[in-house]
Design an enzyme around this catalytic site. Structure first.
Site, short mmCIF file in Angstrom:
data_model
loop_
_atom_site.label_atom_id
_atom_site.label_comp_id
_atom_site.label_asym_id
_atom_site.label_seq_id
_atom_site.Cartn_x
_atom_site.Cartn_y
_atom_site.Cartn_z
N GLY A 254 15.64 -17.72 -11.64
CA GLY A 254 15.92 -16.61 -11.05
C GLY A 254 14.47 -15.41 -11.73
N LYS B 251 11.21 -20.77 -9.40
CA LYS B 251 11.86 -20.77 -7.73
C LYS B 251 12.87 -21.94 -6.76
CE LYS B 251 9.39 -16.65 -6.68
NZ LYS B 251 9.06 -16.13 -5.08
N ASP C 177 0.20 -17.65 -7.92
CA ASP C 177 2.06 -16.90 -7.25
C ASP C 177 2.88 -17.49 -7.55
OD1 ASP C 177 0.41 -14.90 -6.17
OD2 ASP C 177 -0.10 -15.83 -4.65
N ARG D 284 2.77 -13.91 2.12
CA ARG D 284 2.43 -15.27 1.25
C ARG D 284 2.72 -16.33 3.03
NH1 ARG D 284 5.05 -14.24 -3.86
NH2 ARG D 284 3.16 -12.77 -5.02
N THR E 121 -0.02 -8.31 -6.31
CA THR E 121 -2.04 -7.40 -6.37
C THR E 121 -1.44 -6.80 -4.71
OG1 THR E 121 -2.51 -8.60 -7.97
CG2 THR E 121 -4.41 -7.60 -6.61
N ALA F 139 -4.92 -10.89 -10.48
CA ALA F 139 -4.10 -11.43 -10.99
C ALA F 139 -2.70 -10.96 -10.69
CB ALA F 139 -4.71 -12.02 -12.31
N GLY F 140 -1.88 -10.83 -10.46
CA GLY F 140 -0.83 -10.05 -10.16
C GLY F 140 0.61 -10.93 -11.03
N HIS F 141 1.42 -10.68 -11.72
CA HIS F 141 1.42 -11.10 -12.91
C HIS F 141 3.06 -10.16 -12.91
CE1 HIS F 141 -0.97 -14.42 -14.92
NE2 HIS F 141 -1.64 -14.55 -13.48
N LYS G 8 3.91 -16.80 -12.99
CA LYS G 8 3.00 -17.49 -14.71
C LYS G 8 3.94 -16.72 -15.24
CE LYS G 8 -0.79 -17.49 -12.68
NZ LYS G 8 -0.39 -18.24 -11.56
#
Length: 432
Positions: A417, A332, A14, A306, A301, A40-42, A17
Site C-alpha cells: 500500500g 504494488k 515510478d 503510464r 511529475t 523525478a516525482g517521489h 522509491k
C-alpha cells in the site's frame, strides 16, 4: 563503520522509491540525491497525508535527517524554491535540513526552452521528456559551459558568464528552432534574487560523506527514474540524461565506490513506462486497464498516464547485473489482487525465431521482440495493507518466490500500500 545503502529503480522509473526511502531513513543520518533533477516525482504518504517531491530528497520530512543534493543532480533554482516554499508552509524547516553541492549544474530558462523546442521539432519521434530542461543542462555540463551553484558566490562573474551562455543558446533558439529568445536580464534577476539562499546551503558533499562513513553514520542514497532509463545502459535514445544505475552514486556524490554496502532495487510487481520507447510486455486491453486504474498509474511529475504491462524479468535481471543488487523491494503487490492468472516475461523471441534471455542495448534492438511468458496462478484475496508475510495468499507467496528464483536476488521488503506503515521489512538493508 557506517552503512551506505542505495535505493534505485530496476525498471523504467515510478517503482515506488520515495516511499521506501522515506521508510528506511528512520535509521539514516543523511539522505542523498545523486542524479537527475526535478523530472523525478517521489510520492510519500504518511498517516494519510500525501507529499510529492521532485528535487528535494525524500528524507526531508524527518527532523533528525539531513538531506543532500549531490553534484550529479541538475538543479533548477525556481523548482527548488517552489518546493521549499511549499514544505515551509507546512512547517518543515527545509533550510535547516537541506545541503547542496556547489558542483550542481543549474537548470535555467534557456534549457527549458531548448528542451521543448527540440521535442516539438522531433514530432512523431519525440523522446517524451518532461520538458524541464534536464537534458540540455547535462549537455552544458559536459560541454564545460554550464553554470553551477558555486558560481553564485561571485555574482558579477556569474552575470558575465550567463550573458555569454544566453547569447549562445538564443542563437540556436531563434535561428534554428524559430522560437522566442530568452530574456537575459530576467534570468539574471530571478537567479540573483535567490542566490544567497542557495549558497547558504552549500557544503563539500564528498568530504561530508567520507567523514560520515568514518563516524559510523548511516547514509541513504536515493535514485531517481530507473535502470532502464540510464543514459548508457537504458533503451537509448529513449532514456534520461543521467546515470540512474548504482555507478552514478560514486560520480554523483563523491562517495568512493568501495563504501557502498547494499544496493536495494525497487521492483514493481508489474511493469510501467511513461513516454515513448520499447516496452515488450505492454498490455492494451482489460488487464492493462486493471493495472492502470487500480495502480493509479499517472506520473507524479507530468500527470501523464503510464503504460502498463506484465513484469519483465529479463529487464529486471539486467538491472541485477548492472547494479550488483543486494536485494529487492517488491511494490504494488496489491494491484495484482483479483487477477486469475499472472504472467512473467522470462525471455524474448527475436523476429527470426531465436530466443534470448538478455535485453538489447539500443532501442532498435527491441523492435519486433516477442515476450516469452511463464504463467502463474493469481489470487482473489486482498493483499492491501497486509503487514505480516505469513498472512499473504499462498499464490502471492509463490509469485514472490518465483521472482526470486528467476532473478537470483532475495526480496527483502514488500510494499502492500502507499502508506509508510503498509510495508513488510523481511531484512533491513542497514542490518544486511
Amino acid at each position: 563503520m557506517g552503512k551506505n545503502v542505495v535505493v534505485l529503480g530496476t525498471q523504467w522509473g515510478d517503482e515506488g522509491k520515495g516511499k521506501v526511502v522515506d521508510l528506511l531513513t528512520e535509521r539514516a543520518k543523511y539522505v542523498v540525491r545523486y542524479q537527475g533533477g526535478h523530472n523525478a516525482g517521489h510520492t510519500l504518504v504518511i498517516n494519510g497525508e500525501k507529499t510529492v517531491l521532485h528535487l528535494i530528497p525524500s528524507g526531508i520530512l524527518r527532523e533528525n535527517v539531513v538531506s543532500i543534493i549531490g553534484n550529479g543532480v541538475v538543479l533548477a533554482p525556481d523548482a527548488l524554491m517552489k518546493e521549499m516554499t511549499e514544505l515551509e508552509a507546512r512547517g518543515v524547516p527545509v533550510r535547516e535540513r537541506l545541503l547542496l553541492s556547489e558542483a550542481c549544474p543549474l537548470i535555467l530558462p534557456y534549457h527549458v526552452a531548448l528542451d521543448n523546442a527540440r521535442e516539438k521539432a522531433r514530432g512523431a519521434k519525440a523522446i517524451g521528456t518532461t520538458g524541464r530542461g534536464i537534458g540540455p543542462a547535462y549537455e552544458d555540463k559536459v560541454a564545460r559551459r554550464g553554470l553551477r551553484v558555486g558560481d553564485l558566490f561571485d555574482k558579477e562573474t556569474f552575470a558575465v558568464k550567463l550573458k555569454e551562455i544566453v547569447e549562445y543558446h538564443n542563437f540556436q533558439l531563434v535561428n534554428y528552432y524559430k522560437v522566442d529568445a530568452v530574456d537575459y536580464q530576467k534570468v539574471l534577476d530571478d537567479v540573483l534574487a535567490i542566490a544567497d539562499i542557495l549558497t547558504a546551503m552549500v557544503v563539500d558533499v564528498s568530504d561530508l560523506l567520507y567523514k560520515a562513513h568514518l563516524r559510523g553514520d548511516f547514509v541513504m542514497f536515493e535514485g531517481a527514474q530507473g535502470t532502464l532509463l540510464d543514459i548508457d545502459h537504458g533503451t537509448y535514445p529513449y532514456v534520461t540524461s543521467s546515470n540512474t544505475t548504482a555507478g552514478g552514486v560514486a560520480t554523483g556524490s563523491g562517495l568512493g565506490p568501495r563504501y557502498v554496502d547494499y544496493v536495494l532495487g525497487i521492483v514493481k510487481a508489474y511493469s510501467t513506462r511513461v513516454g515513448a520507447g520499447p516496452f515488450p510486455t505492454e498490455l492494451f486491453e482489460e488487464v492493462g486497464e486493471h493495472l492502470s486504474q487500480k495502480g493509479n498509474e499517472f506520473g507524479a511529475t507530468t500527470g501523464r498516464r503510464r503504460r502498463t504491462g506484465w513484469l519483465d524479468a529479463v529487464a529486471v535481471r539486467r538491472a541485477v547485473q548492472i547494479n550488483s543488487l543486494s536485494g529487492f523491494c517488491l511494490t504494488k503487490l496489491d494491484v495484482l489482487d483479483g487477477l486469475k492468472e499472472i504472467k512473467i516475461c522470462v525471455g524474448y523471441r527475436l523476429p527470426n525465431g531465436t530466443e534470448v534471455d538478455t535485453t538489447p542495448l539500443a532501442a532498435e534492438g527491441w523492435e519486433g521482440l516477442e515476450p516469452i511468458y511463464e504463467t502463474v496462478p493469481g489470487w482473489s484475496e486482498s493483499t492491501f495493507g497486509v503487514k505480516d508475510h505469513s498472512k499473504l495468499p499462498q499464490a502471492a507467496l509463490n509469485y514472490i518466490k518465483r521472482i526470486e528464483e528467476i532473478t537470483g536476488v532475495p526480496i527483502d521488503i514488500i510494499s502492500t500500500g502507499p502508506d509508510r506503515s503498509e510495508t513488510m521489512v523481511l531484512r533491513d538493508p542497514f542490518d544486511a
